[in-house]
Scaffold this motif. Sequence first.
Motif, PDB file in Angstrom:
ATOM      1  N   ALA A   6     -14.999  35.121 -35.812  1.00 48.96           N
ATOM      2  CA  ALA A   6     -15.489  35.230 -37.163  1.00 48.96           C
ATOM      3  C   ALA A   6     -16.431  34.329 -37.545  1.00 48.96           C
ATOM      4  O   ALA A   6     -16.431  33.120 -37.018  1.00 48.96           O
ATOM      5  CB  ALA A   6     -14.349  34.799 -38.025  1.00 48.96           C
ATOM      6  N   PRO A   7     -17.458  34.598 -38.161  1.00 47.64           N
ATOM      7  CA  PRO A   7     -18.711  33.632 -38.597  1.00 47.64           C
ATOM      8  C   PRO A   7     -18.262  32.532 -39.402  1.00 47.64           C
ATOM      9  O   PRO A   7     -17.227  32.674 -40.276  1.00 47.64           O
ATOM     10  CB  PRO A   7     -19.541  34.593 -39.212  1.00 47.64           C
ATOM     11  N   GLN A   8     -18.895  31.395 -39.298  1.00 49.06           N
ATOM     12  CA  GLN A   8     -18.634  30.400 -40.413  1.00 49.06           C
ATOM     13  C   GLN A   8     -19.044  30.406 -41.683  1.00 49.06           C
ATOM     14  O   GLN A   8     -20.382  31.123 -41.660  1.00 49.06           O
ATOM     15  CB  GLN A   8     -19.153  28.766 -39.770  1.00 49.06           C
ATOM     16  N   ILE A   9     -18.262  30.212 -42.642  1.00 51.76           N
ATOM     17  CA  ILE A   9     -18.537  30.498 -43.996  1.00 51.76           C
ATOM     18  C   ILE A   9     -19.078  29.076 -44.436  1.00 51.76           C
ATOM     19  O   ILE A   9     -18.455  28.162 -44.233  1.00 51.76           O
ATOM     20  CB  ILE A   9     -17.456  30.831 -44.834  1.00 51.76           C
ATOM     21  N   THR A  10     -20.261  28.877 -44.807  1.00 49.74           N
ATOM     22  CA  THR A  10     -20.805  27.814 -45.405  1.00 49.74           C
ATOM     23  C   THR A  10     -21.008  27.973 -47.022  1.00 49.74           C
ATOM     24  O   THR A  10     -21.577  28.797 -47.558  1.00 49.74           O
ATOM     25  CB  THR A  10     -22.350  27.436 -44.978  1.00 49.74           C
ATOM     26  N   LEU A  11     -20.542  26.983 -47.821  1.00 46.25           N
ATOM     27  CA  LEU A  11     -20.860  26.783 -49.154  1.00 46.25           C
ATOM     28  C   LEU A  11     -21.632  25.857 -49.579  1.00 46.25           C
ATOM     29  O   LEU A  11     -20.951  24.381 -49.453  1.00 46.25           O
ATOM     30  CB  LEU A  11     -19.324  26.693 -49.768  1.00 46.25           C
ATOM     31  N   TYR A  12     -22.855  25.760 -50.191  1.00 46.84           N
ATOM     32  CA  TYR A  12     -23.355  24.745 -50.945  1.00 46.84           C
ATOM     33  C   TYR A  12     -22.994  24.554 -52.314  1.00 46.84           C
ATOM     34  O   TYR A  12     -22.866  25.613 -52.833  1.00 46.84           O
ATOM     35  CB  TYR A  12     -24.879  24.836 -50.775  1.00 46.84           C
ATOM     36  N   THR A  13     -22.454  23.296 -52.379  1.00 46.84           N
ATOM     37  CA  THR A  13     -21.802  23.225 -53.745  1.00 46.84           C
ATOM     38  C   THR A  13     -22.047  21.968 -54.484  1.00 46.84           C
ATOM     39  O   THR A  13     -22.769  21.119 -53.943  1.00 46.84           O
ATOM     40  CB  THR A  13     -20.284  22.971 -53.681  1.00 46.84           C
ATOM     41  N   SER A  14     -21.756  21.592 -55.763  1.00 45.92           N
ATOM     42  CA  SER A  14     -21.967  20.371 -56.343  1.00 45.92           C
ATOM     43  C   SER A  14     -20.795  20.033 -57.218  1.00 45.92           C
ATOM     44  O   SER A  14     -19.687  20.922 -57.189  1.00 45.92           O
ATOM     45  CB  SER A  14     -22.985  20.406 -57.412  1.00 45.92           C
ATOM     46  N   ALA A  15     -20.298  18.738 -57.490  1.00 47.71           N
ATOM     47  CA  ALA A  15     -19.253  18.529 -58.299  1.00 47.71           C
ATOM     48  C   ALA A  15     -18.685  19.368 -59.373  1.00 47.71           C
ATOM     49  O   ALA A  15     -17.392  19.771 -59.294  1.00 47.71           O
ATOM     50  CB  ALA A  15     -19.285  16.737 -58.363  1.00 47.71           C
ATOM     51  N   ILE A  16     -19.435  19.263 -60.276  1.00 45.24           N
ATOM     52  CA  ILE A  16     -19.052  19.890 -61.510  1.00 45.24           C
ATOM     53  C   ILE A  16     -19.878  21.425 -61.675  1.00 45.24           C
ATOM     54  O   ILE A  16     -20.937  21.549 -61.991  1.00 45.24           O
ATOM     55  CB  ILE A  16     -19.638  19.160 -62.835  1.00 45.24           C
ATOM     56  N   CYS A  17     -18.955  22.305 -61.096  1.00 44.21           N
ATOM     57  CA  CYS A  17     -19.524  23.498 -60.713  1.00 44.21           C
ATOM     58  C   CYS A  17     -18.394  24.489 -60.757  1.00 44.21           C
ATOM     59  O   CYS A  17     -17.729  24.940 -59.872  1.00 44.21           O
ATOM     60  CB  CYS A  17     -20.135  23.648 -59.612  1.00 44.21           C
ATOM     61  N   GLY A  18     -18.098  25.184 -62.075  1.00 48.88           N
ATOM     62  CA  GLY A  18     -17.062  26.448 -62.086  1.00 48.88           C
ATOM     63  C   GLY A  18     -17.254  27.420 -61.191  1.00 48.88           C
ATOM     64  O   GLY A  18     -16.152  27.880 -60.669  1.00 48.88           O
ATOM     65  N   SER A  33     -11.226  29.803 -44.346  1.00 49.04           N
ATOM     66  CA  SER A  33     -11.822  28.135 -44.607  1.00 49.04           C
ATOM     67  C   SER A  33     -13.322  28.397 -44.370  1.00 49.04           C
ATOM     68  O   SER A  33     -13.761  29.493 -43.947  1.00 49.04           O
ATOM     69  CB  SER A  33     -10.960  27.358 -43.314  1.00 49.04           C
ATOM     70  N   TRP A  34     -13.919  27.252 -45.092  1.00 47.06           N
ATOM     71  CA  TRP A  34     -15.267  27.438 -45.193  1.00 47.06           C
ATOM     72  C   TRP A  34     -15.803  25.734 -44.799  1.00 47.06           C
ATOM     73  O   TRP A  34     -14.944  24.948 -44.855  1.00 47.06           O
ATOM     74  CB  TRP A  34     -15.553  27.728 -46.517  1.00 47.06           C
ATOM     75  N   ASN A  35     -16.839  25.677 -44.649  1.00 46.68           N
ATOM     76  CA  ASN A  35     -17.840  24.459 -44.359  1.00 46.68           C
ATOM     77  C   ASN A  35     -18.456  24.049 -45.531  1.00 46.68           C
ATOM     78  O   ASN A  35     -19.107  25.158 -46.118  1.00 46.68           O
ATOM     79  CB  ASN A  35     -18.686  24.557 -43.189  1.00 46.68           C
ATOM     80  N   GLU A  36     -18.097  23.085 -46.480  1.00 49.35           N
ATOM     81  CA  GLU A  36     -18.391  22.617 -47.894  1.00 49.35           C
ATOM     82  C   GLU A  36     -19.715  21.632 -47.819  1.00 49.35           C
ATOM     83  O   GLU A  36     -19.619  20.692 -47.130  1.00 49.35           O
ATOM     84  CB  GLU A  36     -17.527  22.305 -48.679  1.00 49.35           C
ATOM     85  N   VAL A  37     -20.994  22.274 -48.033  1.00 52.50           N
ATOM     86  CA  VAL A  37     -21.744  21.044 -48.116  1.00 52.50           C
ATOM     87  C   VAL A  37     -22.295  20.600 -49.384  1.00 52.50           C
ATOM     88  O   VAL A  37     -22.634  21.655 -50.330  1.00 52.50           O
ATOM     89  CB  VAL A  37     -23.072  21.708 -47.505  1.00 52.50           C
ATOM     90  N   ARG A  38     -22.002  19.303 -49.929  1.00 52.06           N
ATOM     91  CA  ARG A  38     -22.272  19.057 -51.276  1.00 52.06           C
ATOM     92  C   ARG A  38     -23.621  18.654 -51.457  1.00 52.06           C
ATOM     93  O   ARG A  38     -24.399  17.854 -50.565  1.00 52.06           O
ATOM     94  CB  ARG A  38     -21.353  17.697 -51.750  1.00 52.06           C
ATOM     95  N   ILE A  39     -24.653  19.320 -52.362  1.00 56.39           N
ATOM     96  CA  ILE A  39     -25.906  19.013 -52.527  1.00 56.39           C
ATOM     97  C   ILE A  39     -26.080  17.858 -53.452  1.00 56.39           C
ATOM     98  O   ILE A  39     -27.079  17.314 -53.549  1.00 56.39           O
ATOM     99  CB  ILE A  39     -26.704  20.333 -52.978  1.00 56.39           C
ATOM    100  N   ASP A  40     -25.268  17.711 -54.438  1.00 57.29           N
ATOM    101  CA  ASP A  40     -25.379  16.635 -55.453  1.00 57.29           C
ATOM    102  C   ASP A  40     -25.448  15.185 -54.961  1.00 57.29           C
ATOM    103  O   ASP A  40     -25.978  14.304 -55.304  1.00 57.29           O
ATOM    104  CB  ASP A  40     -24.391  16.835 -56.566  1.00 57.29           C
ATOM    105  N   THR A  41     -24.699  15.023 -53.715  1.00 54.30           N
ATOM    106  CA  THR A  41     -24.660  13.930 -53.135  1.00 54.30           C
ATOM    107  C   THR A  41     -25.627  13.653 -52.008  1.00 54.30           C
ATOM    108  O   THR A  41     -25.750  12.581 -51.342  1.00 54.30           O
ATOM    109  CB  THR A  41     -23.272  13.710 -52.747  1.00 54.30           C
TER     110      THR A  41
END
Length: 92
Positions: A6-18, A33-41
């Motif tokens: 299964a390919p990795q799932i990557t989510l680019y996110t920020s803290a306040i984001c519905g 499951s996923w790999n979360e990458v925070r762009i706000d920090t």
Amino acid sequence: MNASPAPQITLYTSAICGYCVAAKNFLKSRGLSWNEVRIDTDPAEREKMVARALRTSVPQIFIGDTHVGGYDDMMALHRAGKLEPLLEGQAP
Ligand SMILES: N[C@@H](CCC(=O)N[C@@H](CS)C(=O)NCC(=O)O)C(=O)O
């Protein structure tokens, strides 16, 4: 024959984001499951996200190297039955 991993799932996110929360809730409900990458920090990661997605909004979702888009895009693929093949590692 072995199934492809299964390919990795990557989510680019920020803290306040519905939409980010909604995307994660959806993936969680599917047992994924996923790999979360925070762009706000992390400004360098934000640059990478924009270069990969050509968009500035979050979330930006990738399945392997395939750019899914945001939450709405992921749900549209799901409704069209096109998300599951991607999650199984099949080319779009
Ligand atoms: N249709 C998009 C909407 C995403 C969205 O509006 N994200 C907000 C944060 S929750 C955002 O990034 N706003 C800033 C921008 O659009 O640049 C999706 O479903 O992901």
